[in-house]
Design a protein around this motif. Structure first.
Motif, PDB file in Angstrom:
ATOM      1  N   ASP A   1       0.851  -1.171   0.000  1.00  0.00           N
ATOM      2  CA  ASP A   1       0.000   0.000   0.000  1.00  0.00           C
ATOM      3  C   ASP A   1       0.892   1.226   0.000  1.00  0.00           C
ATOM      4  OD1 ASP A   1      -2.629  -1.014   0.060  1.00  0.00           O
ATOM      5  OD2 ASP A   1      -2.372  -1.575   2.154  1.00  0.00           O
TER       6      ASP A   1
ATOM      7  N   VAL B   1     -10.291   1.699  -2.228  1.00  0.00           N
ATOM      8  CA  VAL B   1     -10.337   0.252  -2.084  1.00  0.00           C
ATOM      9  C   VAL B   1     -11.145  -0.093  -0.841  1.00  0.00           C
ATOM     10  CG1 VAL B   1      -8.976  -1.843  -1.793  1.00  0.00           C
ATOM     11  CG2 VAL B   1      -8.129   0.007  -3.240  1.00  0.00           C
TER      12      VAL B   1
ATOM     13  N   LEU C   1      -1.384  -0.829  -4.463  1.00  0.00           N
ATOM     14  CA  LEU C   1      -2.641  -0.089  -4.466  1.00  0.00           C
ATOM     15  C   LEU C   1      -2.336   1.397  -4.324  1.00  0.00           C
ATOM     16  CD1 LEU C   1      -4.699  -2.408  -2.076  1.00  0.00           C
ATOM     17  CD2 LEU C   1      -4.411  -2.552  -4.561  1.00  0.00           C
TER      18      LEU C   1
END
Length: 784
Positions: free
Chosen positions: A4, A659, A715
């Protein structure tokens, strides 16, 4: 392995109660891995008969005759149906993309005509599956063959402009691209081709049909139960006022474009069941699945790219051709994406369909853009080589905040942030551009990158959400679980928005007896359903708040807008708490549940009616381009002596909105990269003399665990205020809740009530269920 870049804000101000944005395992996972999940072909009905298919052995011509004696003589054979029995029994309907319901308009047992190899020419029904298959093998068929064209360059292949085949199609263009290319200081041109490729889901394309008087129930894996229900009724000429068609679709064992809508074989099985007066199940062979469903057609791209010495594009010419069938005005298209991805002052595109004697193609692993972006990104890399530029730097110099063709802005444009994040995680700085400079023993090593893009779609939907007396919730909608984790995501959202534990939320999907919804595909599922659920939850929160703060209520006098629902209780700012289950039990009869309807802003006036009647109603953001972006990286090894290719590492960085479930999103992203590996290096359907020659998993190669490299997903945050403006807060709300693009949950834009909505003052809802049978929902009045 996943990364992340940041952890975006994920939920209520009370972080302990946040559910969305945190990883959560699949609620339906245990049933799938332990074998308890019930798929369509698992339905056990009394007196069940079994069907098997006989398919054409020639690419084109007609059936000259049958020899059925040997098959009929087998004990247990109940019926053998051919065009002699069923001609005219199935009425024509249009392709889904042409405003109809079907994945193909072709009716295989309507005449003696053979349109393609593998077409259904007979249906055998017997007491057991084994007997049906054995009898089908004994059916003799005589043919009168005719000339055929089954490949792009075959004599007789009919090439047509896509704009002539599909009147709504427009070839994007801007300026004088031909002249600009000729004048460009640096030019690259090439032909890029992709082969025919086929879906090979583990669950085959099954169907089970059962009649009970004037009620027909169909168990079939499909991504659009509404299309199957309404389309099948139209094919069979059923009057909805007299004959009820119900479609049930449990978990789907592989989809992503494979199960487009109404299948050709469903009506045949339904007719056989009606003739025999008993349920009939069809489980086709894997070889037959290559021709009774859609596939990705071959494509050919002639692409010319011009640039100045600084690497800024000056011309783009993309001419594409793709395979299509003779009988459906349908072809995959994608230059709308390639023409809009990079800044360029002169663009010309032209798409052509080549009509062949093959079955109709369709979406495969969803995007039609896959082969088109393969061609464009290959040309961009060749341009980087010609200029001596780093491929990422070339893409940076041609980044754009607006569509170069129409001038419409992108709602967000995080493509370069994806490249930056991906390059850092991949170690792109270690790349050596000189050919042969990177080696590992006898292996030549290369680093590659490419852009990913996918337009965002959204569609109308409806669902029923109800609070249970025990303090849980139940969600029901005719949408589907295709493997993207929507079951879990709906439960997570209800948990956060209603303050109930995730484990107490039950989600029921895939049944036409439930509130209607659209097609599960087009990267629209979560975006559409999360809007709808949020609307329903807001209604229930308001009712709970009103009950709690009413005189004599547990939170009497509190400000309803400041109540917090979490962990099964409602809490007031002064510290008072009320048990959620007790509040639910105190609601007026019928008000613990609601039916929510969502129609996206900018949808056409008939969008809800199309959804309710099983037709496609996918739309996009008005006035701007809403896209999801990504950057792909690959480490490729090629043996210097043998030419063997190995891919030890893949990494992708993706910006797909907020997300909501990182665990599910990462699973989709890493799985998609493995699919891309298989598509690039392994998958190819061999077409020879009009036949698919490798229609099985022995010779049609797909990526296996042994082929899968180390796969990483990064992400990248992408909050999109244009697609997803802030929402007004209400009871039980502490912030605006946002989704994420596509099946990875892009966002919750503004919504409006459908034009046909009627208000029920007793419930305060807006519902639009015209034509819905009242007994399907006890909360709907007769007039609703």
């Amino acid at each position: 392995m996943t990364h992340d870049i940041t952890t975006p804000d994920t939920g209520p101000a009370d972080r302990a109660s946040a559910v969305l944005g945190r990883p959560h395992p699949r609620l339906d996972g245990p049933a799938k891995v332990t074998g308890r999940a019930v798929y369509a072909s698992d339905a056990a009905l009394p007196d069940l008969a079994h069907a098997a298919l006989v398919t054409a052995a020639i690419p084109r011509g007609r059936v000259a005759g049958f020899d059925l004696d040997a098959a009929r003589a087998m004990p247990g054979v109940l019926a053998i149906l051919t065009h002699r029995d069923l001609a005219g029994a199935v009425r024509p309907v249009k392709h889904l993309m042409e405003g109809g319901w079907a994945n193909s308009s072709h009716r295989p047992l309507d005449s003696d005509a053979v349109a393609y190899s593998g077409q259904i020419v007979a249906l055998v029904v017997a007491d057991t599956r084994e007997t049906a298959a054995a009898a089908a093998a004994r059916v003799g068929v005589a043919y009168a063959a005719a000339p055929f064209a089954a490949a792009l360059d075959d004599p007789g292949a009919e090439t047509v402009r896509l704009a002539d085949l599909k009147p709504a199609h427009r070839d994007p263009r801007r300026g004088e691209a031909g002249a600009a290319f000729a004048a460009a200081p640096v030019r690259v041109s090439g032909r890029y081709e992709t082969p025919v490729q086929h879906h090979n889901p583990i669950e085959l394309f099954t169907t089970l049909c059962a009649w009970d008087g004037d009620r027909l129930t169909v168990h079939e894996p499909t991504r659009h139960v509404g299309a199957l229900r309404h389309g099948l009724a139209a094919q069979l000429g059923l009057d909805p006022a007299r004959v009820r068609v119900r479609v049930v679709c449990g978990p789907i064992g592989g989809h992503f474009g494979a199960r487009l809508a109404l299948s050709q074989h469903t009506a045949l099985v339904a007719l056989a069941a009606r003739r025999l007066g008993r349920p009939v199940s069809l489980v086709p062979s894997r070889r037959q699945c290559f021709t009774i469903a859609n596939h990705r057609p071959e494509t050919r791209h002639d692409l010319r790219l011009g640039a100045d010495r600084d690497g800024r594009f000056t011309a783009l010419v993309h001419e594409a051709a793709m395979g299509a069938s003779r009988f459906d005005a349908f072809a995959m298209e994608g230059t709308d994406v390639t023409a809009s991805l990079y800044a360029c002052p002169a663009i010309a595109t032209a798409e052509r369909a080549v009509r062949l004697d093959r079955n109709t193609p369709g979406p495969m692993r969803a995007p039609p853009e896959v082969p088109y972006l393969f061609a464009l990104e290959s040309a961009v890399d060749e341009m980087a080589w010609a200029l001596g530029l780093d491929p990422i730097e070339l893409r940076r110099r041609n980044d754009t905040a607006a569509d170069p063709v129409t001038g419409r802005p992108f709602t967000t444009r995080p493509l370069l942030r994806c490249f930056e994040a991906g390059a850092a995680a991949f170690g792109w700085s270690r790349r050596e551009a000189r050919v042969g400079a990177m080696r590992a023993g006898d292996w030549r090593v290369g680093f590659g990158c490419a852009s990913s893009a996918r337009p965002v779609k959204i569609a109308p939907a409806s669902l029923r959400v109800a609070l249970t007396p025990e303090g849980g919730a139940r969600i029901e909608t005719a949408h589907h679980e295709i493997g993207n984790g929507i079951t879990t995501l709906l439960a997570m959202a209800a948990s956060e928005w209603l303050g109930v534990p995730v484990g107490t939320v039950s989600v029921v999907l895939g049944d036409t007896d439930l509130p209607p919804a659209g097609l599960s595909g087009g990267s629209s599922t979560t975006t559409s359903l999360m809007h709808t659920l949020e609307r329903g939850c807001a209604t229930l929160r308001a009712r709970l708040a009103a009950r709690a703060v009413a005189p004599g209520g547990a939170l009497a006098g509190a400000d309803p807008a400041r109540l917090i629902l979490a962990d099964g209780v409602a809490a007031a700012p002064d510290g008072r708490r009320a048990d959620l289950a007790a509040l639910v039990q105190g609601l007026a009869p019928g008000s613990a549940g609601t039916v929510a309807v969502f129609v996206p802003e900018g949808s056409g006036p008939d969008a809800w009616e199309r959804t309710r009647t099983g037709r496609l109603a996918l739309g996009q953001t008005e006035g701007a381009l809403a896209w999801a972006f990504g950057a792909q990286f690959a480490e490729v090894h090629v043996h210097a002596l043998t030419g063997e290719i190995r891919v030890p590492r893949l990494l992708g960085a993706f910006a797909a909105g907020r997300v909501l479930n990182p665990l599910a999103a990462r699973s989709q992203l890493t799985g998609g990269m493995v699919w891309g590996l298989g598509s690039a290096l392994l998958e190819e359907t061999q077409v020879d003399r009009g036949h698919y020659r490798n229609p099985d998993l022995a010779e049609y190669l797909v990526a296996s665990a042994a082929d899968a490299p180390r796969v990483e997903a990064v992400l990248v945050p992408d909050e999109d205020e244009r697609v997803n403006p802030p929402r007004p807060q209400g009871p039980g709300r502490t912030r605006d809740h946002r989704g994420q693009r596509g099946d990875r949950q892009r966002g919750l834009p503004r919504h409006r009530a459908p034009g046909a909505a009627v208000a029920d003052p007793g419930r305060g809802d807006a519902v639009a269920m015209a034509g819905w049978l009242p007994e399907q929902d006890s909360n709907l009045r007769q007039g609703d």
